[in-house]
Write an enzyme that holds these catalytic residues in place. Structure first.
Site, mmCIF file in Angstrom:
data_model
loop_
_atom_site.group_PDB
_atom_site.id
_atom_site.type_symbol
_atom_site.label_atom_id
_atom_site.label_comp_id
_atom_site.label_asym_id
_atom_site.label_seq_id
_atom_site.Cartn_x
_atom_site.Cartn_y
_atom_site.Cartn_z
ATOM 1 C CB CYS A 162 -0.257 0.264 0.525
ATOM 2 S SG CYS A 162 -1.179 -0.374 -1.170
ATOM 3 C CD GLU A 204 -5.131 3.636 -4.697
ATOM 4 O OE1 GLU A 204 -4.672 4.337 -4.123
ATOM 5 O OE2 GLU A 204 -6.080 2.372 -4.353
ATOM 6 C CG HIS A 259 2.714 2.727 -3.672
ATOM 7 N ND1 HIS A 259 3.237 2.706 -2.700
ATOM 8 C CD2 HIS A 259 1.746 2.568 -4.400
ATOM 9 C CE1 HIS A 259 1.505 2.494 -2.213
ATOM 10 N NE2 HIS A 259 0.801 2.353 -3.055
ATOM 11 C CG ASP A 310 0.995 16.537 -11.621
ATOM 12 O OD1 ASP A 310 1.094 14.957 -11.748
ATOM 13 O OD2 ASP A 310 1.711 17.050 -12.874
ATOM 14 C CG HIS A 311 5.573 14.640 -11.773
ATOM 15 N ND1 HIS A 311 4.118 15.067 -12.237
ATOM 16 C CD2 HIS A 311 6.246 14.302 -12.390
ATOM 17 C CE1 HIS A 311 3.661 14.052 -13.799
ATOM 18 N NE2 HIS A 311 5.817 13.508 -13.308
ATOM 19 C CG HIS A 330 -1.727 5.639 -7.242
ATOM 20 N ND1 HIS A 330 -2.223 3.983 -7.155
ATOM 21 C CD2 HIS A 330 -1.977 5.040 -5.657
ATOM 22 C CE1 HIS A 330 -1.496 3.314 -6.438
ATOM 23 N NE2 HIS A 330 -1.108 3.959 -5.366
ATOM 24 C CG HIS A 368 0.181 7.122 -2.100
ATOM 25 N ND1 HIS A 368 -0.894 6.995 -1.136
ATOM 26 C CD2 HIS A 368 0.481 6.246 -1.881
ATOM 27 C CE1 HIS A 368 -1.916 6.246 -1.644
ATOM 28 N NE2 HIS A 368 -1.218 5.157 -2.696
HETATM 29 NI NI NI Z 1 -1.489 3.633 -3.044
#
Ligand code: NI
Length: 144
Positions: free
Chosen positions: A33, A130, A39, A79-80, A41, A14
């Site tokens: 961020c 997170e 990036h 996911d992904h 998580h 995100h």
């Molecule tokens: Ni983040």
């Protein structure tokens, strides 16, 4: 009354960026961020349900049924994926973990009765890690 929590994992990328704010404001609020290329998580998702024990089975719920619900509503779509660009709901929303938790809780709450039509078990809360230091909780009875 018993509480049961089941843990799931998904990875998403995100970028924290609000279209309602200027470039400078976004940079100031979100720091690294806000980097344009985003990036990722490895999210840890805990879903908690509560209810009395089923007298015959000695359980609160069939966790396989909850797994199916979480897989369909959360893991499969998230996911992904890049949350900003690949998940329709997040396109106009900043994908903070607060918003992510609220959306996951909302999806589960609104579809809960299709899997668990009786009074019990009830969805209690959703918890997202997170990072090991950033943890977010949303209670089902506190959202719409
Ligand atoms: Ni983040």
């Amino acid at each position: 009354m018993f509480r049961v929590t089941r843990r799931y994992h998904f990875a998403s990328s995100h970028r924290l960026h609000s279209p309602e704010l200027s470039e400078e404001e976004n940079q100031k609020i979100y720091g690294k961020c806000n980097n344009p290329y985003g990036h990722g998580h490895d999210y840890v998702l805990d879903v908690s349900a509560c209810g009395p024990l089923d007298s015959a089975a000695g359980r609160v719920l069939d966790t396989r049924l909850m797994d199916d619900l979480v897989e369909r509503l959360v893991l499969h779509p998230f996911d992904h994926r890049n949350l900003n660009t690949e998940v329709q709901w997040f396109m106009p929303v900043v994908p903070t973990s607060e918003n992510l938790g609220r959306e996951i809780c909302r999806r589960l709450k609104h579809n809960w009765n299709s899997t668990f039509p009786d009074e019990w078990p009830r969805l209690e809360k959703v918890r997202i890690e997170e990072t090991p230091r950033n943890i977010f909780e949303v209670r089902a009875d506190e959202i719409e």
